[in-house]
Structure formats: C-alpha cells, structure tokens
Design a protein around this motif. Structure first.
Motif: not given
Lengths: 431, 207, 313
Positions: C21, C24-25, C27, C31, C33, C35-40, C66, C296
């Motif tokens: 994991t 993958e993260l 990456q 980028r 951006v 940021k990932l919205p996962t833990l919003r 996250m 995550y």
C-alpha cells in the motif's frame, strides 16, 4: 461488640480434622468437643468449615499516618479481619516514617481503637528510611507498642556496616531486622523482573541477583554476629537456595513469601497494567515453583501479604510512573489454598504454622499464633475451602482496589474471624 | 484486513450467460470504431481502465484502435479505491496500482473504461481520481454492460450492451485475462448496501 | 488489526499489505495534487510527549495527504506539563472525537495503555525503550526499494540494542518478513535475554560487515558512557563506529541505514552518512508513504470498535 457474649461454634474442623464444637468465652477457648451444650451462647454453625488459629501477617502496609487516601489503620485492619487475620505488623514507611517511639505508639493506639485485629507497628531501622544512621530502636522497643520487628521495607539497608550494627543492636531486646533485599545500584530505575519479558517490553530490569546478593550477605552477617535475620518477600529461586544453604549452616534466618509471588509471573506485565507492578517484581514460573517448594519444605517459614494499598490514580497510569505494590489481605488464604493446599504441598496444619504460629513467633507475640486448645486465646478463623469466588475489587473492604487477582476465580472464603472471642467477621461480613 | 469476494464459478448453476466471447469481442470492436469516430481519429486519446474489470477492456480497445490506425494508443489503469464513497462500510481494502501512461492526462481526451455501469458511483470516484491527476481536455466513458439503476447523473458515451436488470439480479463480467473466460452472467443478487461484502464488489464480482 | 502498537502484532501478510500500500501511495507524493480524499472527516491527533519533530512532521504530512484533520497536541505548554495524567488526556481526546491517536511517549507501553482508554485507533510512534513500529516498516520498505526484497536479506543492526525501540521493532518485523538479523554491540548494550531473540549476536562488527546486505546503525547516546556501558566515545567509535574503511569492506550492493538523528563521529562517520550507500534521506521520504499506508489501513475503512461491528459514520 462485647466480650461478655459467649459463642458456640458448631461443626468446625480444627486444622481440617473431624468436625467438633468450640465454646468461646471471656476471650478464651473454654471448651472443645462434640455436641457441646449451647447454654445461652450465640451459636455459629461452621457447617464443616475449617478452624484455623487467627492469621498473623508479618508484613502489611496500613499507610497511616500520611497516606490515608490509600488506607488507614481502621480500613486496613478491617481488610485483615476479612482475610482471617487477627494480628498484623504495620510497616514503617509511613509519612512521617515510624522511626520514633511517638509514631509507633500512634499506630499502635489507632489499631487498638479500631479493634479489628492487633496492630503491631514495625519500627524503621534507620532514620527516615534513609539508610544512614540507626533510628532509636530501643525507644521503640520500650514504648507501649513494644516493637520487636524493625524494617526499612521499601528500602534496603544496603550499607553492610549499618546492617551489621542493626543486627547486633536489636539483640538487646530480642528484636529482629526484616530486610527488604534489594541491591540499590543494580536496581536503579528498575520496573520489572529482568529477563525475557522485560527485554521484550523495553522495561528496565530488576535482576534476581540484586535480591540474592543482599540475602547472601545478610545471612553471612547474621551468622557472624549471632543475630536473627528475617528476609522479607523472597521472590527468586536463587534466594530460596541461598536461604536453604544458610539454614543448613545454622544461621538464624527466617523468610517470608507473598501470596502473589506464589501464583503470578512476570508475563502479566505484557498488558502494561501497573496493577502487576510490585517490588520485588513478579518473577518467572521457575521461581514460582521454587518458592512453593521452599514454603513446603520450611526453607521459607511464612506467608506474609506485603499488602500495599494505592489509590487508583497511582495505578491508572503509565507503567514506569505507577506505584509498586498490591493489596493482598483479603485474598491471601485463598491464594495459599490454591497454590499450596490444593496442589498437595501443604495440609491445613502446615498453613496454620506458616500463616499464624511462625509469624507470631518471629514477631515475638505471645497471645497470637497459639494452638487451638482449651485455655488458649480465642483468636480463630473459620474458613470454607469448598467455596469459590471471583475476585471483584469493588467488593474489597480495603480502601484501595489494586488487587492483581481481579477477575480470577479462587477457592475458599473466610466465614468468620474471632479476635479474643469477639467476632470481627461473621457470615463472611465485617462486624 | 480485506474481504475478498471471489468471482467466477460462484454458484454457477444459478447464473446464466447473456453474452459470450464472440459477442463481447464484437461489442468491443464496435466501441473502438465509435471512439475513433467520436474523437475524430483519436490523436490525443488516452484509455484508462478502471480497476479491476476495466483494465483488460481498456487494453483490448487500445489494441483494436492500434490495428485500425497503425499507431500506438496510450492506455493505463486507474485505481479508485481511495476515492470510493463506501470505504467506511468495510475494513480498509488493498489498493490496486494506478498506471498512467507517460503522455499523462493533461490536455488529452481520456476515455474511462469499465466493465459494468450500475449506480454510477464508481465512475464518480474515477472522475475525482482523474481530477487529482491532471486536467484532461475531455473525459468520456466506455462500458461493456450498462445494467441501469443509476444513482448519480452519469451516462456512458459508449455501451457494449444495454442489459435491463432488476435489483434482485446481479451482473458478473468474466474476462479471459482475469478469470480465464469471457462471459457476462446474470444471477440472483447477493445482499446489497450496508453489507460490507456487496460494497466490496470486486473484480468480476457481481454488481 | 485495530491498532499498531508493536511490530510483533503484524502477520507477514499484514506487513506486506502495508508495504504494498505504501508503494502505491508513494506515487501521490510525485503528483501535482499531493492529496487523497480518503480520510476526509477523520480526526487524527498527534499526541507527542517527547520532542520528535521529525516523526511528528512525518505523521502530520501523511495524515494531511490523506485529507485527515490533524490536531497536534504536544506535552510542552499543555495541560500535560501541569500534571494531567495520560488517562485524563486520553479521555479528553475521546471526548473530542479523535478517530486516531498517534502517540509518542517516553514510557514503554504508553501506547498500549492509551489503547485501553480510548475507542479510536492508536498508533505507536515510539514508546520509550519499547518499540517504534512505523520506523521498522519504513526501514523494511527502504530495503525493498533498494534491494528488491526483504526475505533472505542479511541485516546487521549495530549499536545500543538494549535501549533501542528501533532495534526491537526491526527484529520483530524483519524476522516476520524472513530476513536474517544479526545484532552487533558491546555485551553491555545487548538485552540480557538476547539469546532468546530470533536473531544472531556478535560483538565484532568487522566480522559481520562483509556478510551483510544491510547495515543499520543506531544512535548511541553519550550519556550511556556515564553509566559505564562503555568506557569512552572514542573506544566505542573504534570498535563499533562505521567509517570509510569499514564501508569499503562491505559488499558492493550493501546499504547503510540509520533511523536518525545521527551522531556523526560516534556511530557513523560523516563520509559514510553522506555516501551514496546511505539511505538516510530516503528513509525520511519513505516514512511518509509508510505512515500514509498505516493511517489508511487503520482509519480508511470501517473502524472496529469493541462491541460495534462496522460503523457507517
């Protein structure tokens, strides 16, 4: 409570023998035999329970004066009665320290006023437990408290010369030094038994050798100066071997083991719950085995609780900031039954010897730890070994709740305790 | 940590094939031609398959377009796990990899490819994921099967087959690359929303 | 997996899932951006009782990438320094609705204790001389990136093993992942029961170096010298320090790791620390990816709470 009431105990098995009746009158055992007439006495049906001489605890912390939030002489002696005790020795590490005639007399009076069991203060060996110079041991011995047991418990009298002097000095009044054997330099910051578990948990180790080195030294010292020595809370296999060796040489040494060291091991620290934090620390299964053997064969003379109450905030914390110690008065007999009697290592006469007669003798008590016989003081415990109970801290009579046995199912229950013919516990309830 | 919901061969007796290999192949060929037509030769085209079922389909479409146009078409894979709106209905699941071709997505016409279009939530997540990767000139959607029952305002630009279904049914797409066989199956639905198993509709799993 | 308290709690599959994991993260950091919205909507508290800017920033960056809300709670200047107990602080965090608590504390077992008192997820970011599981994970991740695998790698861990949370977590995790670990230290700095640990032990660094794929140097605090764990910094450095001469005796592919902060001139020379064989800065970078993965996997899905299956919230 009145001493004029007579009690007839029906169907008690003295030291586990055949059921018989006991009549208690005027603070003494007035008659023993089958089918005694009640003749106006209060009848207590023991229903086959075992009668033991009232238990004597050579090692109790009652916390008063100074830490009345943890325990008082009154609450601690009630807890003692609930555990079947009729006499306790109250350790000196109070605030102020019991290092003067004044403090020991205060504790003694508080115990007498509470009236649940005899409270015998232990005097500090050194002023303020600092290990620097002797406290006025003679003054404490001469006080109304008649102190005969001296200990810096909690601290070790680590200075060899000072220990030698203490051992010698108390001979004048037939006192005994009870040593808390802990080499201080080897245990700086120590948190638990040093070994596999402490290494895994990252907690600073308290090595067995720190106890054994002091015991060996003190046995040699006591032998050299011809004094008697008592070793507190022996916790390691090596200590048992050293004491066995010292006794074989004729050294006048006695030793105690706590109920928790007879049952629990250092694996319990895995939870990081400081209810298992105690000094000396819980050791390994091998040590537990050796302690049981030592108690069975007489190398270890007595069981003493090291009842050490602490308020919840001292235990609900990180391990290394938590206080050391466990309460034990109300569970001691059950743990001894579980570890020694139910395993076939001791019979009830052996239990009476190790929890009543011998501790009374070490502490030079004359009216405690006596045989159950006509004319003897009516200090008795009625104990039902067939009962089982789940240990619930909330039901403890002690002011504190820090029992490591919480949630465990243990055998046996104290039905009644009589102090000089007066019930302090009846039907399992404090009177 | 992650409940897998293995596809293919699960209760095969209760499922019937509505599309077999040749029909799937024909549908993909048709979609490839439609994409070329709609994107006017597909010069700035990038195909992104949505993990897991969409990835082999994106690859197959790319191959078909390449055969027609005689030039390579960038294609890749998009893992939308971190953008799902049902993450908290189940324990955290393993991530697939996102592989963006070297051309990137900025300024390109990106065609998202998936096996089944159902509620539209997967596509919504894919649009969000794409948005974090860059700014395509346009985004289109190609699916092998549209089974209806949309829960979001989303429609496909290219559809292999419209398959009217009831919510009591499930649609399973099997692909040679993943399951050893090409087929679209219809069978009885498994327990839906709220139940973690169905939320984790995994590759080839019923949707 | 409800919390991450010890590297020993991880099965091989769980550890590999975290590492995969994280890969993958990683990456995301490349980028535009990041940021990932996962833990919003999730709240992560960084509860730091010890100064450790490096670890705190790493967790903070991970949580923010996250999209979690991050509250930094440092012992200094807070109610903690006024004597509030860990338990009361825990109850406060609980009342504030913290979904996850990242705790750094000087007391071994503090993370475990905290987990007894809060419902949320607890992540151990270093508890005294006990463990530092995310450090071990990022170390394993770094080995995988540099050498392609962890299984079968010969890893030497050199230095103050006895007092090292990094060593404890690494021994547990690397063993789980199939590496062969050798601990190298003067006997005074080894745990008493080290013979029961699942690894080899050597007092001789020069003997171990040529046989190692990874040499992990641990910080040695000068204060140990004052408790006679070793006679002097100079003697320690001569026997157990990694300098250019020793580096030259390592296998060509072998790498040098250090969890930081380094004591240059003590356990590691500046030359070695700055060499291409050193992974020190990569370890820092990888730390963020690994901590994102841990956050995550522990907080991204349904949070398991005792007496509560799954939790749509």
């Amino acid at each position: 409570m009145t001493t004029t009431t007579r009690y007839l105990i029906r169907n008690a098995r003295i030291l586990g023998g055949e059921p018989t009746d006991l009549l208690l009158a005027h603070g003494r055992i007035d008659a023993i035999g089958p089918d005694l007439p009640a003749d106006g006495a209060e009848v207590v049906d023991a229903a086959g329970a075992i009668a033991l001489p009232g238990l004597v605890d050579l090692h109790t912390h009652l916390r008063e004066p100074g830490r009345e939030d943890a325990e008082t002489v009154a609450t601690g002696s009630r807890a003692a009665a609930m555990g079947g005790y009729t006499a306790v020795f109250a350790m000196a590490n109070t605030d102020p320290v019991a290092d003067t005639a004044g403090v020991v007399e205060q504790v003694w009076r508080l115990g007498r006023d509470a009236g649940y069991c005899d409270v015998h203060p232990v005097g500090a060996v050194t002023v303020g437990l600092k290990g620097e110079r002797l406290a006025e041991l003679g003054a404490m011995a001469d006080s109304p408290a008649k102190v005969r047991v001296f200990s810096d418990d909690g601290m070790c009298v680590s200075d060899a010369q000072l220990m030698r002097r203490a051992l010698e000095y108390v001979k004048a009044f037939d006192g005994v030094i009870a040593q808390h054997a802990q080499e201080p330099r080897l245990t700086e910051g120590a948190q638990m038994n040093e070994g596999v578990v402490s290494d895994r948990l990252g907690l600073a180790g308290w090595p067995a050798v720190a106890e054994e080195a002091i015991i060996a030294r003190d046995c040699l010292l006591a032998e050299h100066v011809g004094s008697r020595l008592h070793v507190c809370h022996v916790s390691t296999k090596g200590s048992v071997q050293i004491i066995r060796w010292a006794k074989s040489r004729g050294c006048d040494v006695t030793a105690e083991v706590t109920p928790h060291h007879l049952l629990l091991t250092d694996e319990l620290a895995e939870s990081y719950d400081p209810v298992y934090k105690v000094n000396p620390p819980l050791r390994t299964a091998e040590d537990v085995e050796a302690l049981r053997e030592g108690l069975a064969d007489g190398t270890i003379d007595i069981v003493a609780t090291d009842h050490a109450p602490h308020p919840s905030e001292a235990k609900e914390t990180e391990w290394n900031q938590a206080a050391m110690g466990m309460i034990g008065l109300e569970t001691a007999l059950s743990v001894v039954q579980h570890t020694m009697v139910d395993t076939g290592l001791l019979d009830w006469a052996g239990v009476a010897q190790r929890m009543s007669a011998t501790p009374a003798r070490i502490g030079r008590l004359t009216d405690q730890g006596r045989p159950i016989a006509v004319g003897e003081p009516a200090n008795l415990t009625l104990y039902d070994p067939t009962a089982t109970r789940v240990i619930d801290p909330a039901t403890m009579v002690s002011k504190s709740r820090n029992t490591p046995f919480a949630g465990m199912t243990l055998p046996g229950r104290v039905l009644a305790t009589f102090l000089r013919g007066v019930p302090t516990v009846l039907d399992g309830k404090i009177q | 940590m992650h409940a897998h919901n293995h596809a293919g061969g699960e209760r095969p007796d209760q499922r019937r094939a509505v599309l077999e290999g040749p029909e799937i192949s024909r549908a993909l060929t048709r979609i490839a031609h439609e994409i070329l037509e709609r994107t006017k030769g597909g010069h700035d085209l990038t195909l992104l398959g949505i993990r897991t079922g969409g990835v082999p389909l994106a690859q197959r479409l790319a191959e078909r377009i390449e055969r027609v146009e005689q030039r390579p078409v960038p294609w890749g894979a998009l893992d939308i796990t971190m953008y799902r709106d049902d993450l908290r209905l189940a324990p955290a699941r393993a991530l697939g990899s996102t592989d963006i071709p070297p051309e990137g997505v900025d300024g390109r016409t990106v065609v998202l490819v998936d096996d089944v279009l159902f509620s539209g939530r997967t596509v919504r997540a894919a649009l969000d994921a794409l948005n974090d990767l860059g700014r395509p000139r346009a985004v289109q959607l190609a699916v092998l099967v549209d089974r209806g029952h949309r829960e979001l305002p989303i429609r496909a630009d290219y559809v292999g087959k419209n398959l009217p279904t009831s919510l009591r049914e499930s649609v399973t797409v099997l692909l040679e690359e993943l399951h050893g066989r090409d087929a679209v199956l219809i069978g009885p639905a498994k327990p839906r929303p709220g139940a973690p198993e169905s939320a984790a509709a995994t590759p080839g799993g019923a949707r | 997996m409800q919390h991450l308290l010890s590297a020993g709690d991880l099965t091989r599959d769980e550890a590999l899932l975290i590492l995969d994991t994280a890969r993958e993260l990683s990456q995301v950091s490349e980028r535009s951006v990041k940021k990932l919205p996962t833990l919003r909507g999730r709240t992560v508290v960084n509860l730091f009782y010890e100064d450790s800017t490096r670890t705190r920033i790493s967790f903070e960056a991970a949580a923010k990438r996250m999209s979690a809300d991050v509250i930094n709670f440092s012992a200094r200047g807070s109610s903690v320094s006024k004597g509030e107990s860990l338990k009361d602080t825990a109850l406060t965090l609980q009342a504030m609705g913290a979904d996850g608590v990242v705790i750094r504390h000087s007391a071994p077992g503090a993370a475990r204790r905290l987990a007894d008192w809060v419902d949320g997820v607890v992540i151990n970011a270093g508890d005294g001389t006990h463990e530092h599981p995310t450090q071990a994970l990022l170390d394993a991740y770094t080995m995988r990136e540099r050498l392609g695998r962890v299984e079968g790698l010969r890893v030497a861990i050199v230095g103050d093993i006895r007092h090292s949370r990094v060593a404890r977590s690494n021994v547990l995790l690397l063993t789980t992942l199939g590496a062969e670990v050798t601990l190298v230290a003067p006997p005074t700095l080894l745990p008493v029961s080290v013979d029961t640990w699942p690894c080899a032990v050597s007092y001789d660094l020069d003997e171990v170096l040529p046989k190692s794929d990874v040499v992990m140097m641990l910080r040695v605090q000068a204060e140990r010298m004052h408790s006679s764990f070793f006679p002097s910094a100079r003697e320690y450095s001569r026997r157990y320090g990694l300098d250019a001469d020793r580096l030259a005796r390592m296998a060509d592919h072998a790498i040098v790791m250090h969890p930081g902060p380094m004591v240059r001139g003590m356990e590691i020379s500046a030359e070695v620390a700055d060499s291409a064989r050193s992974t020190v800065t990569e370890q820092v970078t990888n730390g963020v990816s690994v901590r994102m993965a841990v956050l995550y996997l522990l907080l991204g899905g349904a949070i398991h709470r005792p007496g509560n299956q799954g939790e749509p919230r």
